[in-house]
Design a protein around this motif. Structure first.
Motif, short mmCIF file in Angstrom:
data_model
loop_
_atom_site.label_atom_id
_atom_site.label_comp_id
_atom_site.label_asym_id
_atom_site.label_seq_id
_atom_site.Cartn_x
_atom_site.Cartn_y
_atom_site.Cartn_z
N ASN A 42 0.83 -1.20 0.00
CA ASN A 42 0.00 0.00 0.00
C ASN A 42 0.87 1.26 0.00
O ASN A 42 1.78 1.40 0.81
CB ASN A 42 -0.88 0.02 1.26
N GLU A 71 -11.13 1.77 3.04
CA GLU A 71 -11.00 0.32 2.88
C GLU A 71 -12.35 -0.32 2.57
O GLU A 71 -13.38 0.00 3.16
CB GLU A 71 -10.44 -0.29 4.17
N HIS A 101 -7.65 -1.33 -0.50
CA HIS A 101 -7.25 -2.50 0.28
C HIS A 101 -8.17 -3.70 0.03
O HIS A 101 -8.50 -4.45 0.95
CB HIS A 101 -7.19 -2.15 1.76
#
Length: 257
Positions: free
Chosen positions: A13, A162, A214
């Motif tokens: 990430n 997310e 994510h």
């Protein structure tokens, strides 16, 4: 303002956020080489990054931070707890400074406002970044939305959130039971349904774009995450908000305001 997810998910990430001439990296979970290549592909010299902000110590968020910092003389900001959990000292980086536990930190005309999130790490945080009259929210690892998380993410012009797993795919997927419990737990990761519920609550008239981040490769599908979020936004009367799904193994097209 320009926001580019350089990579998102368990493979690494990192997100570039630019406000005018100020360039920040939120996390550095790719190798230093991959970070450099993806920045250059976006027209950004790696040495021009003003600072790296670390949300927490897990490898998919910090993998390349030490080498990138030393190679390009880039300052690193994290909590002291994150630094200790990485088993590193400030000497491992070009420079290091602690994130404030409360309030904001000014970086080249950008105000950085970390806030705590529930995740199984030492002191994990999300970020609200203020610059050029814009408010950008980033929360990519959290097991549930606390009252504080909701408060911080309201009023954002761009929200990177997310949307890790589909509940059914996780339940029926290949993970061992203990890992399924961790992912779905209150200090794990947001499901598509939980992310959608949070979007329905916090996205308002100010919001121009949402980036879903994510995503699990094994326990999610981009189309499922997008559909769940889109239905929630439409239900809240926000169906015209632009949406991106952050890619795992390449940079995602930029959000520009």
């Amino acid at each position: 303002m320009r926001l580019i997810p350089l990579g998102s998910g368990s493979s690494g990430n990192a997100t570039l956020v630019e406000f005018g001439s100020t360039r920040l990296l939120v996390d550095a979970g790719l190798s230093a080489r991959a970070l450099g290549q993806r920045l250059e592909a976006a027209g950004v010299a790696p040495a021009s990054i003003d600072c790296i902000l670390l949300s927490h110590e897990h490898g998919d968020h910090v993998r390349g931070v030490e080498r990138f910092s030393r190679l390009h003389r880039t300052p690193v900001l994290s909590s002291l707890e994150t630094l200790e959990a990485m088993d590193r000292s400030p000497d491992h980086f070009a420079s290091w400074a602690p994130l404030p536990e409360a309030g904001r930190l000014e970086l080249g005309g950008v105000a950085v406002e970390p806030f705590p999130v529930p995740h199984d790490a030492a002191r994990p945080v999300g970020f609200v970044l203020h610059g050029e009259g814009l408010r950008i929210g980033v929360a990519t690892d959290l097991g549930h939305a606390t009252t504080l998380v909701r408060e911080r993410l309201r009023g954002c012009h761009v929200l990177m959130l997310e949307s890790n797993h589909d509940d059914a795919l996780l339940l029926d997927g290949p993970y061992p039971w203990h890992l399924k419990q961790r992912v779905a737990g209150r200090e794990g990761h947001l499901s598509n349904a939980a992310a959608a519920a949070l979007l329905r609550e916090v996205v308002d008239d100010a919001c121009q774009a949402v980036v879903l981040a994510h995503l699990s490769v094994k326990n999610n599908r981009p189309a499922l995450a997008r559909k769940c979020a889109a239905l929630a936004l439409a239900d809240a009367g926000r169906g015209r908000v632009a949406m991106r799904v952050a890619a795992a193994r390449c940079a995602t097209p930029a959000v520009r305001l």
